[in-house]
Each structure stands twice: as structure tokens, then as C-alpha cells.
Write a protein that holds these residues in place. Structure first.
Motif, PDB file in Angstrom:
ATOM      1  N   THR A 160     -10.311   1.608  -5.010  1.00 32.79           N
ATOM      2  CA  THR A 160      -9.846   0.227  -4.920  1.00 32.79           C
ATOM      3  C   THR A 160      -8.428   0.064  -5.463  1.00 32.79           C
ATOM      4  OG1 THR A 160     -10.842  -0.281  -7.070  1.00 32.79           O
ATOM      5  CG2 THR A 160     -12.179  -0.696  -5.106  1.00 32.79           C
ATOM      6  N   GLY A 161      -7.864   1.122  -6.002  1.00 31.34           N
ATOM      7  CA  GLY A 161      -6.515   1.096  -6.549  1.00 31.34           C
ATOM      8  C   GLY A 161      -6.133   2.468  -7.066  1.00 31.34           C
TER       9      GLY A 161
ATOM     10  N   ARG B 133      -1.613   1.362 -16.137  1.00 33.05           N
ATOM     11  CA  ARG B 133      -1.850   0.213 -15.268  1.00 33.05           C
ATOM     12  C   ARG B 133      -2.532   0.699 -13.990  1.00 33.05           C
ATOM     13  NH1 ARG B 133       3.672  -3.210 -14.579  1.00 33.05           N
ATOM     14  NH2 ARG B 133       4.819  -2.247 -16.297  1.00 33.05           N
ATOM     15  N   THR B 134      -3.067  -0.250 -13.238  1.00 34.14           N
ATOM     16  CA  THR B 134      -3.632   0.052 -11.929  1.00 34.14           C
ATOM     17  C   THR B 134      -2.850  -0.723 -10.864  1.00 34.14           C
ATOM     18  OG1 THR B 134      -5.837   0.496 -12.804  1.00 34.14           O
ATOM     19  CG2 THR B 134      -5.683  -0.038 -10.469  1.00 34.14           C
ATOM     20  N   PHE B 135      -2.460  -0.026  -9.810  1.00 33.70           N
ATOM     21  CA  PHE B 135      -1.701  -0.616  -8.709  1.00 33.70           C
ATOM     22  C   PHE B 135      -2.493  -0.465  -7.414  1.00 33.70           C
ATOM     23  CE2 PHE B 135       1.313   0.726 -11.901  1.00 33.70           C
ATOM     24  CZ  PHE B 135       2.241  -0.300 -11.957  1.00 33.70           C
ATOM     25  N   ASP B 136      -2.229  -1.354  -6.479  1.00 30.30           N
ATOM     26  CA  ASP B 136      -2.869  -1.217  -5.166  1.00 30.30           C
ATOM     27  C   ASP B 136      -2.323  -0.003  -4.417  1.00 30.30           C
ATOM     28  OD1 ASP B 136      -4.523  -3.568  -5.263  1.00 30.30           O
ATOM     29  OD2 ASP B 136      -2.700  -4.763  -5.010  1.00 30.30           O
ATOM     30  N   LEU B 137      -1.017   0.208  -4.514  1.00 29.05           N
ATOM     31  CA  LEU B 137      -0.370   1.305  -3.798  1.00 29.05           C
ATOM     32  C   LEU B 137       0.661   1.963  -4.704  1.00 29.05           C
ATOM     33  CD1 LEU B 137       0.393  -0.560  -0.425  1.00 29.05           C
ATOM     34  CD2 LEU B 137      -1.586   0.900  -0.923  1.00 29.05           C
ATOM     35  N   VAL B 138       0.897   3.276  -4.486  1.00 29.71           N
ATOM     36  CA  VAL B 138       1.940   4.012  -5.204  1.00 29.71           C
ATOM     37  C   VAL B 138       2.818   4.716  -4.176  1.00 29.71           C
ATOM     38  CG1 VAL B 138       2.440   5.932  -6.774  1.00 29.71           C
ATOM     39  CG2 VAL B 138       0.577   4.337  -7.301  1.00 29.71           C
TER      40      VAL B 138
ATOM     41  N   GLY C 217      -4.594   8.944   0.604  1.00 30.79           N
ATOM     42  CA  GLY C 217      -5.238   7.769   0.040  1.00 30.79           C
ATOM     43  C   GLY C 217      -4.261   6.619  -0.084  1.00 30.79           C
ATOM     44  N   ARG C 218      -4.111   6.096  -1.283  1.00 28.10           N
ATOM     45  CA  ARG C 218      -3.238   4.952  -1.542  1.00 28.10           C
ATOM     46  C   ARG C 218      -1.835   5.371  -1.991  1.00 28.10           C
ATOM     47  NH1 ARG C 218      -5.687  -0.098  -2.380  1.00 28.10           N
ATOM     48  NH2 ARG C 218      -7.897  -0.101  -1.832  1.00 28.10           N
ATOM     49  N   VAL C 219      -1.534   6.656  -1.903  1.00 25.55           N
ATOM     50  CA  VAL C 219      -0.232   7.181  -2.317  1.00 25.55           C
ATOM     51  C   VAL C 219       0.543   7.625  -1.074  1.00 25.55           C
ATOM     52  CG1 VAL C 219       0.963   8.934  -3.686  1.00 25.55           C
ATOM     53  CG2 VAL C 219      -1.185   7.939  -4.519  1.00 25.55           C
ATOM     54  N   VAL C 220       1.814   7.260  -0.998  1.00 25.11           N
ATOM     55  CA  VAL C 220       2.636   7.612   0.161  1.00 25.11           C
ATOM     56  C   VAL C 220       4.002   8.091  -0.318  1.00 25.11           C
ATOM     57  CG1 VAL C 220       3.561   5.258   0.455  1.00 25.11           C
ATOM     58  CG2 VAL C 220       3.398   6.799   2.441  1.00 25.11           C
ATOM     59  N   LEU C 221       4.618   8.977   0.467  1.00 20.73           N
ATOM     60  CA  LEU C 221       5.922   9.546   0.124  1.00 20.73           C
ATOM     61  C   LEU C 221       7.003   8.950   1.011  1.00 20.73           C
ATOM     62  CD1 LEU C 221       4.879  13.304  -0.196  1.00 20.73           C
ATOM     63  CD2 LEU C 221       5.058  11.599  -2.021  1.00 20.73           C
TER      64      LEU C 221
ATOM     65  N   THR D 193       2.983  -5.527   9.014  1.00 16.11           N
ATOM     66  CA  THR D 193       2.236  -5.705  10.262  1.00 16.11           C
ATOM     67  C   THR D 193       0.739  -5.544  10.038  1.00 16.11           C
ATOM     68  OG1 THR D 193       4.131  -4.900  11.531  1.00 16.11           O
ATOM     69  CG2 THR D 193       1.994  -4.877  12.638  1.00 16.11           C
ATOM     70  N   ALA D 194       0.365  -4.631   9.135  1.00 15.93           N
ATOM     71  CA  ALA D 194      -1.045  -4.368   8.847  1.00 15.93           C
ATOM     72  C   ALA D 194      -1.594  -5.270   7.751  1.00 15.93           C
ATOM     73  CB  ALA D 194      -1.223  -2.906   8.452  1.00 15.93           C
ATOM     74  N   GLY D 195      -0.817  -6.245   7.319  1.00 14.88           N
ATOM     75  CA  GLY D 195      -1.276  -7.131   6.261  1.00 14.88           C
ATOM     76  C   GLY D 195      -1.525  -6.424   4.953  1.00 14.88           C
ATOM     77  N   GLY D 196      -0.807  -5.333   4.711  1.00 15.40           N
ATOM     78  CA  GLY D 196      -0.938  -4.584   3.471  1.00 15.40           C
ATOM     79  C   GLY D 196      -2.027  -3.534   3.481  1.00 15.40           C
ATOM     80  N   ASP D 197      -2.708  -3.363   4.602  1.00 15.59           N
ATOM     81  CA  ASP D 197      -3.795  -2.378   4.697  1.00 15.59           C
ATOM     82  C   ASP D 197      -3.196  -0.980   4.849  1.00 15.59           C
ATOM     83  OD1 ASP D 197      -5.976  -0.778   5.251  1.00 15.59           O
ATOM     84  OD2 ASP D 197      -6.899  -2.181   6.650  1.00 15.59           O
ATOM     85  N   HIS D 198      -3.220  -0.194   3.784  1.00 13.68           N
ATOM     86  CA  HIS D 198      -2.597   1.124   3.802  1.00 13.68           C
ATOM     87  C   HIS D 198      -3.290   2.072   4.769  1.00 13.68           C
ATOM     88  CE1 HIS D 198      -5.973   1.696   1.061  1.00 13.68           C
ATOM     89  NE2 HIS D 198      -5.873   2.989   1.281  1.00 13.68           N
ATOM     90  N   ARG D 199      -4.580   1.849   5.014  1.00 16.70           N
ATOM     91  CA  ARG D 199      -5.325   2.735   5.915  1.00 16.70           C
ATOM     92  C   ARG D 199      -4.793   2.646   7.332  1.00 16.70           C
ATOM     93  NH1 ARG D 199     -10.925   0.090   4.306  1.00 16.70           N
ATOM     94  NH2 ARG D 199      -9.481  -1.665   4.601  1.00 16.70           N
ATOM     95  N   VAL D 200      -4.218   1.511   7.685  1.00 11.95           N
ATOM     96  CA  VAL D 200      -3.592   1.325   8.992  1.00 11.95           C
ATOM     97  C   VAL D 200      -2.103   1.644   8.927  1.00 11.95           C
ATOM     98  CG1 VAL D 200      -3.058  -0.367  10.801  1.00 11.95           C
ATOM     99  CG2 VAL D 200      -5.294  -0.410   9.659  1.00 11.95           C
TER     100      VAL D 200
END
Length: 383
Positions: A132-133, A144-149, A271-275, A306-313
Motif C-alpha cells: 500500500t506504500g 516515512r511512508t510514501f505512495d511512490l518513490v 512495484g511502487r518504485v520507478v527510475l 492520465t492514470a489518475g496516479g495508478d502506478h500499475r498503469v
């Protein structure tokens, strides 16, 4: 993307460029940077072609970049006696717009500091994707916990190491090192070569710029003195002004040494981490790194919006849209071009710059690399 919390690691170019877009689109953005303050030094960087200019314009930066541009300068290739052998035109080395990295960094920081939190003098020490984060620990700040890194922390990315595995698994050495040094030497822009070695003075790229062939070296990246000794050892016995320049290295006002290497990752995200930027596309010193960083930030932000913040998309779409465009970093390697290995190869390189036909071809190739993406408008992305 309202209330989405994002941690961006790295406050050079890619990180603040992404922070600009995300903060304007509702995200709560924190940028962490290992350096104690904004890094305002470094060589000049450049933008090439319509794609780069379009993104700068959409960010409201184009006029400011034009105002602060250094203007690409011709550089003369000389022999040991200082006699001219060929001229590298400014449009080849400086693209359409050339600006000092520090000036670009200040522009991006100025547009984001009021809307984003910056943590200087700190770095991440662990990343735990909880589903979830992402739970993040820091060297200095409280966890801390973040939604995305986002890892925008360069070719030696800490985020990539923590989320994807050791640097040795993802960074391939390409046989050369480069150094930037402020040696207190002025003069017109010139480049001198010996087989496997290049020394350049003058111009905004750097007060002094060196590229040399070498086996892969082990050294402490925090030990500037050790790095300076590596450079001096690599240029022993050199002609022209090299003995004088090497004598100045220990007292250099500013010094940086690194390898010319390529980043090879199977995917830009996990996952929720992107480069983003050099941490994903690598730095082969080919003059495209800054353009890739700024365009990449726009595409990543656009896909998230465009994806409304949905990292999976968004993350797979970002990679699908960008990976082919970033192929220049997978194919390029400026080392053999800047420091050819033999005198015949040096002569061939110089001859290319004396041939108007070949020079036009080189410029067309670089422009094709810089514009080779179908740049979307992203209506969901606020400007």
C-alpha cells in the motif's frame, strides 16, 4: 493525483523536473538530495531539436533557458604544438540551446522550492514496499511512508541499488573515464589528443575536461585526492600542456571523476518504485542525458496524471513510451570518439570534422535521436 505522496531521490535535473509536474498536479512531493545544498557547478548541458524545446516550453522554461544560454562555441582540435587540425562546430557540441548545468538546476529549483519539500544532506537507507506504500528510512530524517518513490539519483543510484539490486548487476563499464576540473586556466576552447587520451580547455563544458581509456578501476568515490591521483597517473608522459595541467590538479577548485558507463535494467520500475534519468538510462557522455531527463520527467508525470496516479498503469506506459527513445544511451559511447585509441583513428575523427558532408550527416543523426519520440500532449497534465 491529489494527496498522492511521492519521494524523489536526487535534486540535479531529472528530480526537480519531475517535482515540477507532480506538484502542479496535486502530489505532495519530497525531494531528498545527498549533497548539503543545491549543486550549482558542473559542465554545460544542451538541448537538441523540437522535442526538447517543446517540453521546455510546456514547463515555461524555454525563454529562461534562451536567456541564460551560453551559446555553443566552436572548439579547435590542436596538435602538441598548438597548431589547428580541425574545428568542432558549436552546433555539434552545444546543440540548439546550451546552458550551464548550475543555471538549469537553479531554474528548476526556483520553480519547485515553494511547492515541494527539499531534504538536503540526506539519503535513503532502505525501501520496503508494503503493498500500500513504500516505507523509507533515511540517514538523518525520521522514517516515512510514501505512495511512490522515484530514483532520479544518477548512474550510481541508491534507489536502484535498494530496489533492483547491486550496481554491478546494472551498470556496465565502457572502457573510459572522464574528469572535470577547475584548474584556473583560461583561453580559447581547444582539444588536444594522444591515443587513448583527451584534454580540453576553455568553453562552458568545463574549465578543463579530460577523457582517457583505462581498465576498470577501484577507488573511493568520496576520496577526491585519490581520484586526482588517478587522473595524474593516467596522463603521465603527456605532451602539449599536460604536465602543467597535471601539476595544477591537486589544487583544483572543483574536481569530479567518473567512468563512462551504461545502465542496463530489465525494467524501469519495480512495484511502487520507478527510475528516471541516468539511474535508468545511463550516462555514456554522448550529450543526451539532460534532454532524456527532462523529457522522461514529462512523460512519467503525464502517464501518472492520465492514470489518475495508478502506478500499475502509469509505470508500464511510461516505459513503453520512453524505452525506444532512450536507445541512444544503450547504443552510444563517447569515449572512443573523444579519445580515439590510435593515431589513425584520431586522424579519421578529425577528418570527419573537416568534411562538410560528414558533419551534416552527424548533425542529422543527433537530431534524429533527440526527436525520436511521439511526444503526447497529456491533457490530464496541468501546466
Amino acid at each position: 493525483m491529489k494527496h498522492t505522496t511521492v519521494l524523489i531521490c536526487g535534486a540535479s535535473i531529472a528530480g526537480p523536473a519531475l517535482a515540477y509536474w507532480l506538484s502542479r498536479n496535486g502530489c505532495t512531493v519530497t525531494v531528498v538530495e545527498r549533497a548539503p545544498a543545491l549543486r550549482t557547478g558542473g559542465q554545460a548541458v544542451d538541448f537538441k531539436g523540437e522535442t526538447h524545446r517543446t517540453v521546455l516550453a510546456r514547463m515555461g522554461l524555454l525563454d529562461d533557458v534562451r536567456r541564460l544560454q551560453t551559446g555553443g562555441q566552436d572548439q579547435t582540435i590542436i596538435d602538441a604544438g598548438g597548431r589547428p587540425l580541425a574545428v568542432i562546430p558549436g552546433e555539434f557540441s552545444g546543440g540548439d540551446l546550451e546552458i550551464r548545468r548550475g543555471d538549469l538546476s537553479r531554474l528548476l529549483y526556483g520553480r519547485t522550492e515553494a511547492h515541494c519539500e527539499y531534504l538536503f544532506g540526506d539519503t535513503v537507507t532502505s525501501l520496503t514496499d508494503t503493498g500500500t506504500g513504500v516505507h523509507v528510512t533515511f540517514e538523518r530524517a525520521a522514517p516515512r511512508t510514501f505512495d511512490l518513490v522515484v530514483g532520479a539519483d544518477g548512474i550510481h543510484s541508491t534507489v536502484r541499488r535498494l530496489a533492483f539490486g547491486p550496481e554491478s548487476d546494472h551498470v556496465r563499464f565502457l572502457g573510459h573515464y572522464y574528469a572535470l576540473a577547475d584548474l584556473g586556466v583560461d583561453g580559447d576552447p581547444v582539444m588536444y589528443n594522444e591515443p587513448g587520451r583527451m584534454a580540453a580547455l576553455g568553453g562552458p563544458k568545463a574549465p578543463a575536461f579530460f577523457v582517457f581509456a583505462s581498465p576498470q578501476l577501484r577507488y573511493d568515490r568520496q576520496d577526491v585526492g585519490q581520484q586526482q591521483r588517478i587522473l595524474v597517473d593516467a596522463y603521465r608522459g603527456g605532451g602539449w600542456r599536460i604536465p602543467e595541467l597535471m601539476a595544477r590538479v591537486p589544487a583544483a577548485a572543483d574536481f569530479y571523476l567518473d567512468s563512462i558507463s551504461r545502465v542496463e535494467v530489465p525494467a524501469y520500475s519495480r512495484g511502487r518504485v520507478v527510475l528516471l534519468g541516468d539511474s535508468a538510462y545511463g550516462n555514456t557522455l554522448g550529450g543526451f542525458g539532460t534532454g532524456l531527463a527532462v523529457v522522461g520527467a514529462y512523460v512519467l508525470a503525464g502517464e501518472l496524471a492520465t492514470a489518475g496516479g495508478d502506478h500499475r498503469v502509469a509505470f508500464p506506459r511510461y516505459e513503453a513510451a520512453f524505452r525506444d527513445y532512450a536507445k541512444v544511451s544503450r547504443q552510444g559511447n563517447a569515449g572512443p570518439f573523444l579519445a580515439p585509441a590510435s593515431r589513425p583513428r584520431l586522424a579519421m575523427r578529425n577528418w570527419m570534422f573537416r568534411s562538410p558532408r560528414l558533419l551534416r550527416l552527424l548533425l542529422k543523426v543527433t537530431d534524429r535521436f533527440a526527436t525520436g519520440i511521439d511526444l503526447q500532449d497529456y491533457p490530464a497534465l496541468a501546466r
